[in-house]
Design an enzyme around this catalytic site. Structure first.
Site, PDB file in Angstrom:
ATOM      1  N   ASP A   1      35.196  24.157  68.125  1.00  0.00           N
ATOM      2  CA  ASP A   1      34.521  22.937  68.583  1.00  0.00           C
ATOM      3  C   ASP A   1      33.015  23.196  68.565  1.00  0.00           C
ATOM      4  OD1 ASP A   1      37.133  22.175  69.137  1.00  0.00           O
ATOM      5  OD2 ASP A   1      36.651  21.309  71.096  1.00  0.00           O
TER       6      ASP A   1
ATOM      7  N   LYS B   1      34.473  14.584  68.210  1.00  0.00           N
ATOM      8  CA  LYS B   1      34.705  14.762  69.649  1.00  0.00           C
ATOM      9  C   LYS B   1      33.570  14.125  70.432  1.00  0.00           C
ATOM     10  CE  LYS B   1      35.019  18.600  73.016  1.00  0.00           C
ATOM     11  NZ  LYS B   1      35.134  20.073  73.164  1.00  0.00           N
TER      12      LYS B   1
ATOM     13  N   LYS C   1      38.792  13.490  69.380  1.00  0.00           N
ATOM     14  CA  LYS C   1      39.024  14.167  70.659  1.00  0.00           C
ATOM     15  C   LYS C   1      38.182  13.534  71.760  1.00  0.00           C
ATOM     16  CE  LYS C   1      38.710  18.712  72.928  1.00  0.00           C
ATOM     17  NZ  LYS C   1      38.554  20.167  72.724  1.00  0.00           N
TER      18      LYS C   1
END
Length: 221
Positions: free
Chosen positions: A90, A152, A181
């Site tokens: 991430d 995300k 996400k």
């Protein structure tokens, strides 16, 4: 819906201890969460604790939480994390460059991590609370162009987290084939379901157990 299998069980605070990582991994195995999301310093420990079950991934964060490292530093962080056992990445994009309209740097930054990951799944964190809707859309388009697997919403360390409105915008922009996400402020089942209904395919939360058991957490991440 396998809700537990959509949750990245998260412990990213600076003061996170070894004992807390051990508990996090034990819970992830018990509830069969998608991954544990930990800081790079804890990747090797998490990988060791989870080696009995390949289904629970080891996720870590790159350029976290500001996104202000150079692409070269983020690429090295990525390679080092994977060497230590990370199976999902991430990364925080270069927020300042996005705000400045330096889109070539934003794309190069993401692509550097994607290339360093060499097939390991990459999620790009936007920090939506600092962005306009147009900037969110641009970030999503650049993430797809650079080869990322997921977009995300947030780090959980800024002024706001995931919103249903932003999840819808991100899903509409990236289309059906890229993951979305939701992270930051998802504390219970109802909140998680709202994000999933809006298009999220992964939830990042330290409140994973509360989410799957119908409880509520006061955690900001």
């Amino acid at each position: 819906m396998n809700l537990a299998g959509m949750i990245d069980h998260t412990a990213l605070k600076a003061e996170t201890s070894r004992a807390q990582i051990e508990t996090l991994c034990k819970e992830a195995l018990e509830y069969k969460f998608a991954s544990v999301c930990v800081n790079p310093t804890n990747v090797a420990l998490a990988a060791e604790l989870l080696k009995s079950d390949d289904a629970v991934k080891v996720c870590t964060v790159i350029g976290f939480p500001l996104g202000a490292n150079t692409p070269e530093v983020k690429a090295f962080e990525t390679q080092d994390a994977i060497k230590n056992g990370a199976t999902e990445i991430d990364m925080v994009l270069n927020i300042g460059a996005l705000k400045d309209g330096d889109l070539s740097l934003v794309e190069r930054d993401i692509r550097a991590v994607v290339e360093a990951a060499n097939g390991t799944l990459v999620k790009v964190i936007f920090e939506n609370c600092l962005l306009t809707k147009e900037e969110i859309k641009t970030a999503a388009e650049l993430s797809v162009k650079a080869g990322a697997d997921f977009v995300k919403t947030s780090t959980g360390f800024s002024t706001g987290g995931a919103t249903v409105e932003d999840i819808r915008l991100m899903r509409e922009t990236v289309g059906p084939d890229i993951g979305v996400k939701a992270s930051g402020g998802v504390r219970d089942f109802e909140g998680a379901k709202a994000m999933i209904d809006a298009g999220a395919t992964r939830i990042g939360a330290s409140a994973g157990i509360a989410i799957v058991t119908g409880g509520t957490s006061d955690s900001d991440y």
